[in-house]
Write a protein that holds these residues in place. Sequence first.
Motif, mmCIF file in Angstrom:
data_model
loop_
_atom_site.group_PDB
_atom_site.id
_atom_site.type_symbol
_atom_site.label_atom_id
_atom_site.label_comp_id
_atom_site.label_asym_id
_atom_site.label_seq_id
_atom_site.Cartn_x
_atom_site.Cartn_y
_atom_site.Cartn_z
ATOM 1 N N ARG A 120 0.834 -1.209 0.000
ATOM 2 C CA ARG A 120 0.000 0.000 0.000
ATOM 3 C C ARG A 120 0.865 1.254 0.000
ATOM 4 O O ARG A 120 0.558 2.233 -0.685
ATOM 5 C CB ARG A 120 -0.922 -0.004 1.223
ATOM 6 C CG ARG A 120 -2.049 -1.018 1.119
ATOM 7 C CD ARG A 120 -2.849 -1.053 2.401
ATOM 8 N NE ARG A 120 -3.938 -2.029 2.316
ATOM 9 C CZ ARG A 120 -4.617 -2.478 3.365
ATOM 10 N NH1 ARG A 120 -4.307 -2.031 4.576
ATOM 11 N NH2 ARG A 120 -5.593 -3.348 3.215
ATOM 12 N N GLU B 294 2.209 1.770 -3.450
ATOM 13 C CA GLU B 294 1.165 2.263 -4.343
ATOM 14 C C GLU B 294 0.853 3.730 -4.081
ATOM 15 O O GLU B 294 0.501 4.481 -4.987
ATOM 16 C CB GLU B 294 -0.105 1.424 -4.177
ATOM 17 C CG GLU B 294 0.016 0.012 -4.731
ATOM 18 C CD GLU B 294 -1.172 -0.853 -4.372
ATOM 19 O OE1 GLU B 294 -1.983 -0.439 -3.510
ATOM 20 O OE2 GLU B 294 -1.306 -1.953 -4.942
ATOM 21 N N GLU B 295 0.973 4.131 -2.821
ATOM 22 C CA GLU B 295 0.657 5.504 -2.452
ATOM 23 C C GLU B 295 1.881 6.418 -2.492
ATOM 24 O O GLU B 295 1.830 7.577 -2.075
ATOM 25 C CB GLU B 295 0.025 5.520 -1.053
ATOM 26 C CG GLU B 295 -1.335 4.839 -1.039
ATOM 27 C CD GLU B 295 -1.886 4.615 0.354
ATOM 28 O OE1 GLU B 295 -1.306 5.169 1.308
ATOM 29 O OE2 GLU B 295 -2.892 3.905 0.482
ATOM 30 N N TYR C 33 -1.497 3.842 -9.822
ATOM 31 C CA TYR C 33 -2.329 3.455 -8.677
ATOM 32 C C TYR C 33 -3.816 3.465 -9.048
ATOM 33 O O TYR C 33 -4.566 2.562 -8.684
ATOM 34 C CB TYR C 33 -2.078 4.418 -7.517
ATOM 35 C CG TYR C 33 -2.858 4.088 -6.269
ATOM 36 C CD1 TYR C 33 -2.614 2.916 -5.566
ATOM 37 C CD2 TYR C 33 -3.841 4.943 -5.792
ATOM 38 C CE1 TYR C 33 -3.325 2.596 -4.421
ATOM 39 C CE2 TYR C 33 -4.567 4.635 -4.650
ATOM 40 C CZ TYR C 33 -4.304 3.469 -3.973
ATOM 41 O OH TYR C 33 -5.016 3.155 -2.849
ATOM 42 N N ASN D 186 -6.476 -3.112 -7.194
ATOM 43 C CA ASN D 186 -7.254 -2.781 -6.008
ATOM 44 C C ASN D 186 -8.047 -1.490 -6.147
ATOM 45 O O ASN D 186 -8.812 -1.129 -5.247
ATOM 46 C CB ASN D 186 -6.337 -2.659 -4.785
ATOM 47 C CG ASN D 186 -5.774 -3.996 -4.371
ATOM 48 O OD1 ASN D 186 -6.361 -5.039 -4.629
ATOM 49 N ND2 ASN D 186 -4.613 -3.974 -3.732
ATOM 50 N N CYS E 89 -10.980 5.098 -3.565
ATOM 51 C CA CYS E 89 -9.657 4.530 -3.298
ATOM 52 C C CYS E 89 -8.671 4.933 -4.390
ATOM 53 O O CYS E 89 -7.536 5.323 -4.127
ATOM 54 C CB CYS E 89 -9.754 3.019 -3.195
ATOM 55 S SG CYS E 89 -8.182 2.185 -2.910
ATOM 56 N N GLY F 114 -7.152 4.307 2.268
ATOM 57 C CA GLY F 114 -6.952 3.034 1.596
ATOM 58 C C GLY F 114 -8.295 2.432 1.211
ATOM 59 O O GLY F 114 -9.341 3.095 1.281
ATOM 60 N N SER F 115 -8.294 1.169 0.838
ATOM 61 C CA SER F 115 -9.513 0.539 0.340
ATOM 62 C C SER F 115 -10.598 0.439 1.409
ATOM 63 O O SER F 115 -11.783 0.638 1.135
ATOM 64 C CB SER F 115 -9.198 -0.846 -0.219
ATOM 65 O OG SER F 115 -8.541 -1.637 0.754
#
Length: 688
Positions: free
Chosen positions: A210, A213-214, A461, A466, A532, A540-541
């Motif tokens: 995560r 991705e961020e 992202y 996701n 998201c 996050g998700s």
Amino acid sequence: MNKNVIEKVEYLRAKIRYHDGKYYVSNMPEIEDYEYDQLMKQLEMLENSHPQLITPDSPTQRVSGEPVPEFKSVEHKIPMLSIENTYSEEELREFDRRIRRKLKNTRLSDIAGRTSAQEGSLELIEEIEYVIEHKIDGVAISLWYENGIFTRGATRGNGIRGDDVTANLRTVKDIPLRFLCDDHIRIPPSIEIRGEIYLPDGDFQILNQRREEEGEPLFANPRNAAAGSLKLLNPQTTAKRPLRLFAYAFGYYGDSKFTDHIECLETIKKFGLPVNPHYKLCKNMDEAISYCNLWESRRSELEYQVDGMVIKVNSLGLHGILGSTSKAPRWVISYKYQPEESTTKIETIKVQVGKTGILTPVAELDPVPLSGTTVSRASLYNFDEIERKDIRVGDCVIVRKAGEIIPQVVKVLKEKRTGNEQRFDVPEKCPACEGDVIKEEVYLKCHNPLCTAQAKRRIVYFASRNAMNIEGLGPALIEQLVDKKIINDYADIYSLKVDDLVPLERMGEKSAQNLITEIEKSKSRDLHLLVCALGIQNIGSHAAEVLSKEFGTLDKLMNASVEELEEIFEIGSITAKSLVDFFSNSHTQDVIRKLKTAGVNLTAISRHTKSVSPIAEKSFVVTGTLNGYTRKEAEGIIKNLGGRVSSAVSSKTDFLIAGESPGSKLTKAKELGTTILNTEEFEKLINL
């Protein structure tokens, strides 16, 4: 005050504590997550209506509302000394010989705390019993309980003083706010329990995934992640990290009478704290060494990191006779396993720019085999790390998989330098956009909102599995699209045409048309996936699902105030501010206008699945690696069809979806007679 309200509150607290013990200590949950959440919600509603009933040990008080300004230093009543380390069996045998020399003339009658039947024994001590435990690679902490209620927690610090991290430790669900033991068990007025806070491997990998991705810097290993989480100033952020605890000893226990370490571990379990299940009582050092060697070959089976075994004299009376040096007790030693390492050369150092602007140096290595894989890159984490280790381009270095997960440069072999190595200069400008960089804590950050590197990471992202799950739109293609100025942000994805794509590398007419089809499909994704995908800091998700359910449309979410957002369970003040700052930005508003114009769905999709799907109201646990699905995708399908997802197998689990390497959950499911499905059987079930 209505007596029934007071009784209901106490009943709910007792029931929640009981199920906490079943889940976190016994690993035998009796109810599903949904049922547990309903109990918690009932308690929260009653406490919100009657705030005078709220107590510090209530299960609702795990996460305090306000960040702490700083950590106070607290003195340990009994010093938290370090442990002597060794890497060889011979040194373990010498440790045993040293103890027996010290106890050469000691009789059973000399040992404090012996029972009356043993007090008169003149028998000399010859063999020493040892307790062997996993050496968890985590952060040592001290927990104080007053009359069974958790009152303070601190880090080890320098052994004499540590940081008061009580607020953050209250968020760790393994730590009971009140002892969970039966009424007949005597609870001492004051007692200190010591343990190790750690992060399981699977959760660590998800956390780093995560962060990558961020665009945030990666944690070097699970221990660093655990330590960093404990030192966060906002407990609500700590609460989002899946920290766990293994308790391993009493520090201070007042006038309580214990004769051996095994008895202490059993008592800690009765109090309701988790103890590592793999400890063993060994009758002598030979047996202890055999057990250590057994786990050296089996440690890959564990769901957490161990870097060795801890060997303790079992008798507490002997602890008193053996004593301590100024640094370490004489009755304990750790046997550390040799880490797998390789030697290679740093070919170059590159700087990556994350979607939040953080610059991360990465070493490009001469490929080398390590722990079953070929390693060619290693994150250097930050520029202070380069300076501290004096890492230069061209250096021969030792690399190790930190926590056996992420490649890490452990040491520079300076004796192999030829003089041709080059120092790496800390960048003063962003390597992607030439914008100014500012140092924030240990990180350099580019604040240019038009930085192309940040744009690329945000788009990657946005299109990821996701988020909007646009199959075929990967990093390499996004790199070309941004570099050629075909797109500038993720909203521009929806203006792409076949003619824009065909001239690009590895793209043809058919591939371009397939991608356009996938982009079109993504317009109908549910709102929580879009929220998201927007890449909002601290969202996050899971938080996106909470917000989507609460507001229903993106417009309502965009217009929410900090105060409205803070009222939502699981959305704290920092997250609320991130949301408001993001949506008030003019660049963000322009991008969202383009998403609206393109016809991207901005509304939560209602689902009517009861009585339609055979999955509705059924309970599932997903484990292992599935063929064709990520675990998150499978869980999302189950939820969409009205099913419930739990993290642990219990007697109320209807189905276990088992992929490759399913671990202990498969064993538990077989013991309980739970229906076990492979990927193909799962697909048949969801398509009925």
